[in-house]
Design an enzyme around this catalytic site. Structure first.
Site, mmCIF file in Angstrom:
data_model
loop_
_atom_site.group_PDB
_atom_site.id
_atom_site.type_symbol
_atom_site.label_atom_id
_atom_site.label_comp_id
_atom_site.label_asym_id
_atom_site.label_seq_id
_atom_site.Cartn_x
_atom_site.Cartn_y
_atom_site.Cartn_z
ATOM 1 C CG ASP A 1 -44.644 28.136 -36.790
ATOM 2 O OD1 ASP A 1 -45.869 28.247 -36.571
ATOM 3 O OD2 ASP A 1 -43.797 28.195 -35.892
ATOM 4 N NE ARG B 1 -35.214 19.848 -34.350
ATOM 5 C CZ ARG B 1 -36.407 19.376 -34.652
ATOM 6 N NH1 ARG B 1 -36.524 18.364 -35.509
ATOM 7 N NH2 ARG B 1 -37.496 19.896 -34.119
ATOM 8 C CG ASP C 1 -35.415 22.398 -32.370
ATOM 9 O OD1 ASP C 1 -34.545 21.654 -31.894
ATOM 10 O OD2 ASP C 1 -36.594 22.044 -32.524
ATOM 11 C CB SER D 1 -45.970 22.958 -29.542
ATOM 12 O OG SER D 1 -44.852 22.908 -30.400
#
Length: 408
Positions: A22, A104, A133, A185
């Site tokens: 990505d 995060r 996210d 993933s």
């Protein structure tokens, strides 16, 4: 991909960069989408492993970034985000130890700091428009740097699949180690690793052995248990088997020991913040042991009302962390409320590791409210069993009155 009219207004952007498919596509996409825009790659080292960081700088530069900042956040993550969170007892929906969620805020904070350092006017992330996210990152950006523009390519570009991204990179002769056959993933940090995709998309499928990476299968774990001694001070793990360790070092030791016994696996279908459900497998070996140690000491030192209050704090904190609201007054309030209780959580625990289980089998604390002398059925000086009669009568008085009222 169709031609894009170049946008203006962004001169320098800091991208949260992992080197994966990505973000490798995002760098050229940003250069093609925004007129005369400089791309700064930023990578947070949160303990995802040396293999994930190897060659990252070179990959970012070759993809079109002008700089690549790799920031070591491992100790800070465990000491300032993970330890305070687990002291509250936060567990999302009863099982998830918040591995991705806790990382995060520190990543977003460091990204903003890099943006300030290089004079950027925008930040960018590669989060999907279906996930949690994007909310976590952008919630942190809003709290820390509301003046910075946020760019979220997955909500803007026309690409919709892994194959699209691979074709996009191939057309531009940008190398990538990714392939169209990637099964899972994954997101890893010092606390855990998450797995989604592949056979996991069908909740009727049992995870295959290929899913798990941090832990051995419990059935393949050693046939003999292993005992680990944990020392806790004010709700923090300070020693493992008598050795004083930093928060990060303690977690690394426990990850290795517990992982070898298959400890810390969960397979859940959780409620995402954005409204859909997702199925994921998580491995948190060291964290599972830490939780077991903290809860064991809590059982000794917290009275009934205090423990009930701590559980309420933990439930609130779990949703707050999962939902990406770390940099808020509510977070400060919950952490502040939990600290007086955490100050009492001092003691020593022996954890038995065996075939996927982490069980506290010994525990002691200088603050313990438990007394063998008082708990015994024998005679003692503090509890007269006859006093229970009056207590029970008053405790059940409302029920008695209700039963005696013929109108109810």
């Amino acid at each position: 991909m169709s031609a894009v009219i170049k946008k203006t207004g962004v001169k320098k952007v800091v991208l949260a960069y992992s080197g994966g498919l990505d973000t490798s596509a995002i760098i050229p996409w940003l250069k093609e989408t925004y007129d005369d825009c400089e791309i700064i790659a930023f990578c947070a080292d949160v303990g995802q492993g040396e293999a994930e960081l190897e060659g990252l700088y070179e990959k970012a530069i070759s993809s079109g970034a002008s700089e690549c900042h790799i920031v070591d956040l491992k100790e800070e993550l465990v000491a300032d985000y993970i330890y305070p969170t687990i002291a509250t007892g936060a567990i999302y929906e009863g099982t998830y130890l918040l591995g991705t969620s806790m990382a995060r805020p520190i990543i977003a904070k460091a990204q903003v700091e890099v943006a300030r350092k290089v004079g950027a006017d925008a930040v960018c992330h590669g989060c999907t428009g279906k996930g949690n996210d994007q909310v976590r990152f952008e919630g942190c950006f809003a709290a820390l740097a509301p003046d910075l523009k946020v760019i979220a390519p997955w909500r803007e570009w026309e690409m919709v699949s892994r194959e699209d991204l691979l074709d996009y990179l191939a057309e531009r002769n940008i190398e990538t180690t990714a392939s169209a056959t990637k099964i899972y993933s994954r997101d890893a940090n010092a606390w855990h690793i998450s797995h989604e995709g592949g056979e996991l998309e069908d909740p009727w499928n049992e995870p295959t052995k290929g899913v798990w990476t941090m832990t051995v299968a419990p059935e393949d774990a050693p046939s003999e248990p292993e005992y680990v001694t944990i020392e806790v001070e004010q709700g923090k793990i300070t020693k493992v088997n008598g050795e004083a360790l930093s928060p990060y070092a303690a977690l690394m030791v426990l990850n290795e020991v517990a992982g070898a016994h298959g400890v810390g696996r969960i397979d859940i279908t959780e409620n995402r913040l954005v409204g859909m459900k997702s199925r994921g497998c998580y491995e948190t070996p060291g964290g599972t042991v830490m939780f077991a140690a903290l809860r064991a000491v809590e059982e000794l030192v917290l009275d009934k009302s205090s423990r009930e209050w701590r559980e309420q704090i933990g439930a609130q904190m779990a949703h707050l962390v999962y939902d990406g609201r770390w940099f808020t007054p509510l977070c400060e309030s919950l952490l502040g409320a939990s600290q007086p209780l955490a100050n009492l959580v001092n003691g020593e625990v022996v954890i038995k590791l065996y075939k996927g289980q982490a069980q506290a089998v010994k525990k002691r604390s200088p603050n313990s409210l438990y007394s063998e002398a008082f708990a015994t059925f024998g005679e003692d000086d503090v509890y007269n069993q006859k006093d229970a009669e009056g207590f029970i009568r008053l405790y059940s008085l409302a029920s008695r009155i209700r039963a005696l009222n013929p109108k109810i």
